[in-house]
Motif scaffolding. Structure first.
Motif, mmCIF file in Angstrom:
data_model
loop_
_atom_site.group_PDB
_atom_site.id
_atom_site.type_symbol
_atom_site.label_atom_id
_atom_site.label_comp_id
_atom_site.label_asym_id
_atom_site.label_seq_id
_atom_site.Cartn_x
_atom_site.Cartn_y
_atom_site.Cartn_z
ATOM 1 N N ALA A 6 7.545 -3.897 -2.385
ATOM 2 C CA ALA A 6 8.035 -3.633 -0.941
ATOM 3 C C ALA A 6 7.479 -2.733 -0.164
ATOM 4 O O ALA A 6 6.859 -1.806 -0.516
ATOM 5 C CB ALA A 6 9.447 -3.027 -1.433
ATOM 6 N N PRO A 7 7.340 -2.963 1.208
ATOM 7 C CA PRO A 7 6.631 -2.201 2.213
ATOM 8 C C PRO A 7 7.231 -0.751 2.520
ATOM 9 O O PRO A 7 8.438 -0.656 1.932
ATOM 10 C CB PRO A 7 6.618 -2.967 3.467
ATOM 11 C CG PRO A 7 8.017 -3.665 3.286
ATOM 12 C CD PRO A 7 8.169 -4.256 1.922
ATOM 13 N N LEU A 8 6.673 0.069 2.854
ATOM 14 C CA LEU A 8 7.054 1.527 3.049
ATOM 15 C C LEU A 8 8.158 1.338 4.024
ATOM 16 O O LEU A 8 8.687 0.619 4.928
ATOM 17 C CB LEU A 8 6.033 2.407 3.722
ATOM 18 C CG LEU A 8 6.271 3.679 3.564
ATOM 19 C CD1 LEU A 8 6.045 4.258 2.229
ATOM 20 C CD2 LEU A 8 5.246 4.419 4.348
ATOM 21 N N MET A 44 9.212 -12.510 5.102
ATOM 22 C CA MET A 44 8.252 -12.545 4.106
ATOM 23 C C MET A 44 7.318 -13.381 3.981
ATOM 24 O O MET A 44 7.468 -14.493 3.705
ATOM 25 C CB MET A 44 9.265 -12.490 2.764
ATOM 26 C CG MET A 44 8.621 -11.908 1.706
ATOM 27 S SD MET A 44 9.577 -11.895 0.136
ATOM 28 C CE MET A 44 10.182 -13.396 -0.080
ATOM 29 N N LYS A 45 5.899 -12.893 4.271
ATOM 30 C CA LYS A 45 4.890 -13.644 4.140
ATOM 31 C C LYS A 45 4.272 -13.549 2.616
ATOM 32 O O LYS A 45 4.054 -12.614 2.000
ATOM 33 C CB LYS A 45 3.977 -13.122 5.177
ATOM 34 C CG LYS A 45 2.572 -13.994 5.347
ATOM 35 C CD LYS A 45 1.650 -13.425 6.065
ATOM 36 C CE LYS A 45 0.382 -14.361 6.275
ATOM 37 N NZ LYS A 45 -0.459 -14.160 7.446
ATOM 38 N N HIS A 46 4.017 -14.584 2.045
ATOM 39 C CA HIS A 46 3.433 -14.530 0.834
ATOM 40 C C HIS A 46 2.135 -15.508 0.709
ATOM 41 O O HIS A 46 2.419 -16.677 1.009
ATOM 42 C CB HIS A 46 4.450 -15.018 -0.190
ATOM 43 C CG HIS A 46 3.624 -14.740 -1.717
ATOM 44 N ND1 HIS A 46 3.360 -13.793 -2.453
ATOM 45 C CD2 HIS A 46 3.251 -15.803 -2.461
ATOM 46 C CE1 HIS A 46 3.013 -14.038 -3.655
ATOM 47 N NE2 HIS A 46 2.706 -15.215 -3.495
ATOM 48 N N LEU A 78 -0.758 2.729 8.958
ATOM 49 C CA LEU A 78 0.218 2.623 9.782
ATOM 50 C C LEU A 78 -0.016 1.439 10.861
ATOM 51 O O LEU A 78 0.897 0.634 10.948
ATOM 52 C CB LEU A 78 0.169 3.902 10.790
ATOM 53 C CG LEU A 78 1.267 3.676 12.044
ATOM 54 C CD1 LEU A 78 2.777 3.327 11.529
ATOM 55 C CD2 LEU A 78 1.329 5.013 12.775
ATOM 56 N N HIS A 79 -1.137 1.041 11.039
ATOM 57 C CA HIS A 79 -1.639 -0.331 11.991
ATOM 58 C C HIS A 79 -1.196 -1.498 10.911
ATOM 59 O O HIS A 79 -0.624 -2.421 11.647
ATOM 60 C CB HIS A 79 -3.091 -0.172 11.982
ATOM 61 C CG HIS A 79 -3.395 -1.430 13.021
ATOM 62 N ND1 HIS A 79 -4.113 -2.673 12.680
ATOM 63 C CD2 HIS A 79 -3.374 -1.419 14.349
ATOM 64 C CE1 HIS A 79 -4.367 -3.280 13.723
ATOM 65 N NE2 HIS A 79 -3.824 -2.751 14.865
ATOM 66 N N GLU A 80 -1.220 -1.379 9.742
ATOM 67 C CA GLU A 80 -0.781 -2.698 8.919
ATOM 68 C C GLU A 80 0.845 -2.867 8.892
ATOM 69 O O GLU A 80 1.297 -3.867 9.063
ATOM 70 C CB GLU A 80 -1.390 -2.465 7.390
ATOM 71 C CG GLU A 80 -2.804 -2.562 7.435
ATOM 72 C CD GLU A 80 -3.374 -2.315 5.905
ATOM 73 O OE1 GLU A 80 -2.453 -2.014 5.096
ATOM 74 O OE2 GLU A 80 -4.639 -2.438 5.668
ATOM 75 N N ILE A 81 1.337 -1.663 8.881
ATOM 76 C CA ILE A 81 2.756 -1.671 8.819
ATOM 77 C C ILE A 81 3.420 -2.186 10.334
ATOM 78 O O ILE A 81 4.379 -3.214 10.037
ATOM 79 C CB ILE A 81 3.345 -0.211 8.604
ATOM 80 C CG1 ILE A 81 3.169 0.277 7.290
ATOM 81 C CG2 ILE A 81 4.872 0.010 8.892
ATOM 82 C CD1 ILE A 81 3.300 1.769 6.878
ATOM 83 N N LEU A 82 2.776 -1.952 11.283
ATOM 84 C CA LEU A 82 3.215 -2.111 12.579
ATOM 85 C C LEU A 82 2.799 -3.915 12.987
ATOM 86 O O LEU A 82 3.922 -4.373 13.777
ATOM 87 C CB LEU A 82 2.648 -1.318 13.721
ATOM 88 C CG LEU A 82 2.770 0.001 13.679
ATOM 89 C CD1 LEU A 82 2.047 0.883 14.838
ATOM 90 C CD2 LEU A 82 4.382 0.336 14.030
ATOM 91 N N GLN A 83 2.143 -4.392 12.175
ATOM 92 C CA GLN A 83 1.909 -5.759 12.162
ATOM 93 C C GLN A 83 2.687 -6.616 11.063
ATOM 94 O O GLN A 83 2.468 -7.776 10.994
ATOM 95 C CB GLN A 83 0.427 -6.023 12.090
ATOM 96 C CG GLN A 83 -0.244 -5.270 13.317
ATOM 97 C CD GLN A 83 -1.920 -5.687 13.076
ATOM 98 O OE1 GLN A 83 -2.584 -5.667 12.037
ATOM 99 N NE2 GLN A 83 -2.532 -6.383 14.343
ATOM 100 N N ASN A 84 3.153 -5.732 10.073
ATOM 101 C CA ASN A 84 3.876 -6.648 8.991
ATOM 102 C C ASN A 84 5.343 -7.160 9.367
ATOM 103 O O ASN A 84 6.007 -6.560 9.802
ATOM 104 C CB ASN A 84 4.423 -5.576 7.888
ATOM 105 C CG ASN A 84 4.677 -6.006 6.543
ATOM 106 O OD1 ASN A 84 4.865 -7.299 6.498
ATOM 107 N ND2 ASN A 84 4.585 -5.490 5.396
ATOM 108 N N LYS A 85 5.226 -8.625 9.475
ATOM 109 C CA LYS A 85 6.459 -9.251 9.739
ATOM 110 C C LYS A 85 7.657 -8.910 8.935
ATOM 111 O O LYS A 85 8.856 -9.666 9.224
ATOM 112 C CB LYS A 85 6.053 -11.152 9.755
ATOM 113 C CG LYS A 85 5.097 -11.422 10.723
ATOM 114 C CD LYS A 85 4.773 -12.687 10.393
ATOM 115 C CE LYS A 85 3.740 -13.358 11.240
ATOM 116 N NZ LYS A 85 3.385 -14.778 11.283
#
Length: 237
Positions: free
Chosen positions: A157-159, A235-237, A222-229
């Motif tokens: 799970a993401p942060l 949910m991308k897999h 943080l940059h990855e988080i802001l781009q996480n759908k």
């Protein structure tokens, strides 16, 4: 004759399960019976099908540079290889008289006077090992597809969220109350257009946000988080 022992597992979990120690003990007993002098014992924790196989290549380099022919002793063919890509390299060393392959479980010995039957057994064992890997891959893909079709979360799970098992014992994700408000703040501040990722990361660090492992949140993360759908429902897999 001189010999090196190769023992391999593909994961840390297998290593802790003492599979390597069992392989080494079996190989040492074999070398004693065959009057082989053991020069080195290699304990490898790496996949035989992924990556560049750095440790395996180190063994081959050692064998190639050694002045005499060396017997490579392994518990089984699949401890050395699970695909045919290594066959070409090993067979070339065998033809040069640099290596002799001993696979204990299969009872195969491959030297410069290789018999057709032994080579067929070697190829057949590699084929079985490769087939086993392919079956695992197929089973994994089927399992992942089944979980996705039934709404289960795949992976970590993401942060701001955390993984749980729900009442039906299925993988699920729920809000992490300790960190969710930080993530909400991050998206709201970033949406104003007044904050760079660098500045926003510093603010979150100062506010006390830490990752699951207790580390500060880096700008790149943080940059990855802001781009996480995932944060807006996909949910991308």
């Amino acid at each position: 004759m001189k010999a090196v022992i190769l023992s391999r597992v593909s994961s840390k979990e297998q290593e802790e399960g003492k599979s390597i120690k069992a392989q080494i003990e079996n190989a040492k007993n074999y070398c004693e019976r065959k009057n082989l002098e053991v020069l080195k014992v290699y304990e490898i924790v790496e996949s035989s099908t992924r990556g560049s196989r750095e440790k395996f290549n180190q063994i081959l380099n050692y064998i190639e540079k050694y002045q005499e022919k060396i017997v490579l002793v392994a518990d089984a063919v699949d401890r050395v290889q699970r695909s045919f890509k290594e066959t070409v390299i090993l067979d070339e060393l065998r033809k040069k008289g640099k290596i002799e392959l001993h696979f204990i479980r299969e009872g195969i010995i491959l030297d410069e006077n290789l018999k057709t039957q032994d080579k067929m057994m070697w190829n057949f064992s590699v084929m079985l090992a490769e087939s086993y890997v392919s079956q695992i891959s197929d089973n994994t893909k089927r399992s992942i597809l089944y979980k996705l079709n039934h709404g289960e979360c795949i992976g970590k799970a993401p942060l701001g969220y955390k993984n749980i098992r729900n009442t039906e014992n299925k993988a699920d994700v729920v809000i992490d109350e300790e960190k969710a408000h930080f993530m909400k703040m991050a998206f709201e501040l970033y949406a104003t257009g007044n904050y760079s990722v660098r500045k926003l990361a510093k603010i979150l660090q100062e506010k006390g946000l830490r990752t699951v492992r207790g580390k500060i949140l880096l700008q790149s993360r943080l940059h990855e988080i802001l781009q996480n759908k995932f944060y807006y429902g996909y949910m991308k897999h």
